[in-house]
Design a protein around this motif. Structure first.
Motif, PDB file in Angstrom:
ATOM      1  N   UNK A 147      44.467  45.459 103.122  1.00  0.00           N
ATOM      2  CA  UNK A 147      43.599  44.874 102.856  1.00  0.00           C
ATOM      3  C   UNK A 147      43.939  43.576 103.571  1.00  0.00           C
ATOM      4  N   UNK A 148      45.171  43.110 103.921  1.00  0.00           N
ATOM      5  CA  UNK A 148      45.397  41.461 103.832  1.00  0.00           C
ATOM      6  C   UNK A 148      44.936  41.536 105.372  1.00  0.00           C
ATOM      7  N   UNK A 149      45.592  43.109 106.268  1.00  0.00           N
ATOM      8  CA  UNK A 149      45.403  42.713 107.607  1.00  0.00           C
ATOM      9  C   UNK A 149      44.153  42.046 107.975  1.00  0.00           C
ATOM     10  N   UNK A 150      43.048  43.278 106.964  1.00  0.00           N
ATOM     11  CA  UNK A 150      41.577  43.122 107.443  1.00  0.00           C
ATOM     12  C   UNK A 150      41.081  42.082 107.314  1.00  0.00           C
ATOM     13  N   UNK A 151      41.747  40.935 106.793  1.00  0.00           N
ATOM     14  CA  UNK A 151      41.056  39.355 106.465  1.00  0.00           C
ATOM     15  C   UNK A 151      41.477  38.603 106.950  1.00  0.00           C
ATOM     16  N   UNK A 152      43.171  38.296 106.731  1.00  0.00           N
ATOM     17  CA  UNK A 152      43.550  37.273 107.393  1.00  0.00           C
ATOM     18  C   UNK A 152      44.929  37.796 109.498  1.00  0.00           C
ATOM     19  N   UNK A 153      44.813  38.927 109.092  1.00  0.00           N
ATOM     20  CA  UNK A 153      45.635  39.583 110.641  1.00  0.00           C
ATOM     21  C   UNK A 153      46.468  39.454 110.321  1.00  0.00           C
ATOM     22  N   UNK A 154      47.109  40.646 111.219  1.00  0.00           N
ATOM     23  CA  UNK A 154      48.939  41.529 111.357  1.00  0.00           C
ATOM     24  C   UNK A 154      50.056  40.042 111.549  1.00  0.00           C
ATOM     25  N   UNK A 155      49.320  39.040 112.465  1.00  0.00           N
ATOM     26  CA  UNK A 155      50.398  38.412 112.102  1.00  0.00           C
ATOM     27  C   UNK A 155      51.407  37.457 110.889  1.00  0.00           C
ATOM     28  N   UNK A 156      50.060  36.772 110.384  1.00  0.00           N
ATOM     29  CA  UNK A 156      50.702  36.828 108.986  1.00  0.00           C
ATOM     30  C   UNK A 156      51.030  37.559 108.242  1.00  0.00           C
ATOM     31  N   UNK A 157      50.280  38.623 108.183  1.00  0.00           N
ATOM     32  CA  UNK A 157      50.601  39.707 106.872  1.00  0.00           C
ATOM     33  C   UNK A 157      52.360  40.105 106.806  1.00  0.00           C
ATOM     34  N   UNK A 158      52.700  40.362 108.342  1.00  0.00           N
ATOM     35  CA  UNK A 158      53.892  40.842 108.777  1.00  0.00           C
ATOM     36  C   UNK A 158      55.321  39.242 108.209  1.00  0.00           C
ATOM     37  N   UNK A 159      54.238  38.000 108.622  1.00  0.00           N
ATOM     38  CA  UNK A 159      55.858  37.452 108.186  1.00  0.00           C
ATOM     39  C   UNK A 159      55.886  36.807 106.926  1.00  0.00           C
ATOM     40  N   UNK A 160      54.325  37.180 106.508  1.00  0.00           N
ATOM     41  CA  UNK A 160      54.892  36.845 104.735  1.00  0.00           C
ATOM     42  C   UNK A 160      54.941  37.955 103.889  1.00  0.00           C
ATOM     43  N   UNK A 161      55.058  38.825 104.443  1.00  0.00           N
ATOM     44  CA  UNK A 161      56.099  40.034 103.911  1.00  0.00           C
ATOM     45  C   UNK A 161      57.882  40.199 104.172  1.00  0.00           C
ATOM     46  N   UNK A 162      58.032  39.199 105.372  1.00  0.00           N
ATOM     47  CA  UNK A 162      59.586  39.828 105.370  1.00  0.00           C
ATOM     48  C   UNK A 162      60.111  38.704 105.172  1.00  0.00           C
ATOM     49  N   UNK A 210      50.288  28.741 112.132  1.00  0.00           N
ATOM     50  CA  UNK A 210      50.498  27.365 111.108  1.00  0.00           C
ATOM     51  C   UNK A 210      50.910  28.442 109.876  1.00  0.00           C
ATOM     52  N   UNK A 211      50.562  29.510 109.545  1.00  0.00           N
ATOM     53  CA  UNK A 211      51.606  30.483 108.530  1.00  0.00           C
ATOM     54  C   UNK A 211      52.612  30.693 108.274  1.00  0.00           C
ATOM     55  N   UNK A 212      52.533  31.286 110.105  1.00  0.00           N
ATOM     56  CA  UNK A 212      54.219  32.278 110.084  1.00  0.00           C
ATOM     57  C   UNK A 212      55.065  30.392 110.717  1.00  0.00           C
ATOM     58  N   UNK A 213      54.891  29.411 111.104  1.00  0.00           N
ATOM     59  CA  UNK A 213      55.509  28.302 110.790  1.00  0.00           C
ATOM     60  C   UNK A 213      56.196  27.875 110.209  1.00  0.00           C
ATOM     61  N   UNK A 214      55.160  28.186 108.612  1.00  0.00           N
ATOM     62  CA  UNK A 214      55.414  26.899 107.605  1.00  0.00           C
ATOM     63  C   UNK A 214      56.538  28.574 107.318  1.00  0.00           C
ATOM     64  N   UNK A 215      56.152  29.933 107.380  1.00  0.00           N
ATOM     65  CA  UNK A 215      57.027  30.517 106.286  1.00  0.00           C
ATOM     66  C   UNK A 215      58.476  30.270 107.272  1.00  0.00           C
ATOM     67  N   UNK A 216      58.276  30.430 108.435  1.00  0.00           N
ATOM     68  CA  UNK A 216      59.882  30.435 109.279  1.00  0.00           C
ATOM     69  C   UNK A 216      60.918  28.915 109.185  1.00  0.00           C
ATOM     70  N   UNK A 249      47.461  36.326  99.001  1.00  0.00           N
ATOM     71  CA  UNK A 249      48.252  37.184  99.900  1.00  0.00           C
ATOM     72  C   UNK A 249      49.994  37.080  99.975  1.00  0.00           C
ATOM     73  N   UNK A 250      49.875  35.095 100.335  1.00  0.00           N
ATOM     74  CA  UNK A 250      51.458  35.035 100.399  1.00  0.00           C
ATOM     75  C   UNK A 250      52.527  35.750  98.975  1.00  0.00           C
ATOM     76  N   UNK A 251      51.712  35.314  97.857  1.00  0.00           N
ATOM     77  CA  UNK A 251      52.780  35.736  96.845  1.00  0.00           C
ATOM     78  C   UNK A 251      53.072  37.223  96.616  1.00  0.00           C
ATOM     79  N   UNK A 252      51.981  38.066  96.560  1.00  0.00           N
ATOM     80  CA  UNK A 252      51.811  39.599  96.158  1.00  0.00           C
ATOM     81  C   UNK A 252      52.578  40.205  97.303  1.00  0.00           C
ATOM     82  N   UNK A 253      52.570  39.451  98.476  1.00  0.00           N
ATOM     83  CA  UNK A 253      53.415  40.216  99.993  1.00  0.00           C
ATOM     84  C   UNK A 253      54.906  39.666 100.133  1.00  0.00           C
TER      85      UNK A 253
END
Length: 454
Positions: free
Chosen positions: A234-249, A294-300, A57-61
């Motif tokens: 699909x990403x929001x459905x599986x891992x949640x809105x917070x990491x999807x937003x972070x990984x797409x920006x 945690x995923x959000x903090x790592x990408x930050x 998900x992180x790669x494609x986003x």
């Protein structure tokens, strides 16, 4: 045993509910605070699927996020994520109202796709409309999605945990069928963008040129937004809105700031997104954190490290005139080779947590020998020191050596760092090596540019 509740860290897992699971868990609560990567990969059957899901998900986003960031549609991910959450809530509400087996009741994933597609059509609309109109449409979609999700959540109390997981991120457990959906959907979207990236780039950043070349602008624009809506829903459905937003920006911010052209930005953003998705899960496992946060903090952290690498001091061009004779060519070639070698070493250091799993499966402990980190640290110190000495002694430009001094301090700080021995320290050391590479690259560029002005 039931699956863990949303928002919990991977440590809180027991074991998945299969009839064949017997015996004690991989660790006990007494040693839960001393878990290592060895423990993680020893329980790969339990943790591998969600970790790989985060990476995919992180790669494609990250790749698609370049278009989002450069087209100033950062709020699109948040708005579409909320629309996907509303679609899931509507699916649960319809299942309660009409029965889960009713023909008109869609699955949560289908519900998210339908609402997301409608929201995308509202936001995309005609490209000729003003930016203010598009911003207003984004705000409308976001508010309707958020308010609708919360309103329906009060009517479906028994499914409230699923709604909470979508809003706050809970990629703790990913079912095998969800992983297959991610692999097929995100793989197809990745293939489309690899094959047609020139067309997407043309309609996004050179619309007059695309019209002159008679490209199918409307089709490409719709396909771009449709793929964005698909992966976000699909990403929001599986891992949640917070990491999807972070990984797409945020990965796109790193790629756009460090890369010199669009292909490099796309590749760098995809790589940062994949590493952040995977390492975020590792960080959650090692330090008992919620996975989405945690995923959000790592990408930050990657954004901050990227900004620090980008700001390695470089002198004005007038301070680095051309070097007479063949010495300039030799120094430039040496700088370029050293920069590439430093990038290669930093890539190894950054991938050590992944190589730990490969070494454990392949029974090849030499891949993650601690001595190799010491060698990488020594190479970083040697490269930075030689660069600083070369700038002062060979080029006689003390200010050019300032970047090497800063990079040297960064590498030494990574060597002295004791926190996060298995994850944080490799990331910091890799960033320090990239700073060394950036200093050598800057030196090579200054020499070449000054030489061309002579």
């Amino acid at each position: 045993m039931r699956w863990p509740s949303p928002g919990r860290s991977p440590r809180s897992w027991g074991r998945p509910p299969t009839a064949s699971t017997t015996g004690p868990p991989p660790w006990t609560r007494s040693d839960v605070d001393s878990l290592t990567l060895t423990d993680f990969y020893a329980a790969w059957e339990l943790f591998g699927t969600p970790a790989l899901t985060g990476a995919i998900i992180g790669l494609v986003l990250g790749l698609l996020g370049v278009y989002v960031v450069l087209r100033r549609l950062v709020f699109l991910s948040a708005a579409v994520s909320q629309a996907a959450s509303l679609g899931v809530a509507l699916s649960f509400f319809a299942a309660i109202s009409f029965g889960a087996e009713h023909a008109l009741v869609p699955s949560p994933t289908v519900g998210a796709l339908l609402v997301t597609f409608i929201a995308t059509l509202v936001v995309a609309g005609r490209r000729g409309r003003s930016t203010a109109w598009r911003d207003a449409a984004l705000g409308l979609v976001f508010l309707v999605g958020a308010a609708g999700t919360l309103a329906l959540g009060s009517r479906i109390v028994q499914e409230l945990a699923d709604i909470d997981s979508l809003l706050f991120g809970s990629a703790v457990a990913v079912l095998p069928e969800d992983f297959e959906v991610v692999a097929w959907v995100f793989g197809a979207v990745l293939l489309v963008h690899v094959l047609w990236w020139r067309g997407f780039a043309a309609v996004s950043f050179d619309l007059p040129g695309a019209l002159v070349r008679r490209l199918p602008v409307g089709f490409l624009e719709l396909l771009l937004f449709a793929t964005l809506a698909l992966v976000i829903s699909v990403g929001t459905r599986i891992v949640g809105a917070l990491p999807v937003f972070a990984l797409s920006v945020l990965p796109a911010v790193v790629g756009a700031r460090l890369a010199t052209n669009l292909p490099m930005a796309l590749g760098a953003s995809a790589a940062v997104g994949a590493v952040a998705g995977y390492y975020g899960y590792l960080l959650a496992f090692l330090h008992d954190l919620p996975v989405g946060a945690s995923q959000t903090l790592v990408v930050v952290a990657f954004v901050l490290l990227g900004e620090a690498v980008r700001r390695v001091p470089a002198p004005p061009l007038r301070l680095a005139p051309g070097i007479p004779g063949p010495r300039a060519g030799q120094v430039r070639a040496t700088s370029r080779v050293t920069a590439r070698f430093a990038v290669a070493v930093s890539a190894y250091v950054l991938l050590r947590p992944v190589l730990a799993g490969v070494a454990q499966v392949a029974d090849a402990p030499a891949l993650v020998d601690p001595a190799l980190v010491t060698v990488a640290l020594a190479l970083g110190v040697a490269f930075a020191a030689l660069g600083a000495v070369g700038a002062v002694v060979v080029l006689r430009r003390p200010r050019l050596g300032l970047g090497f001094v800063v990079a040297l301090g960064w590498v030494l700080a990574a060597g002295l760092l004791e926190l996060g021995e298995e994850l944080v320290r490799p990331v910091v050391l890799a960033a320090g090596l990239l700073a060394v590479a950036a200093a050598f690259r800057e030196a090579s560029h200054r020499i070449a540019t000054a030489g061309s002005r002579r």
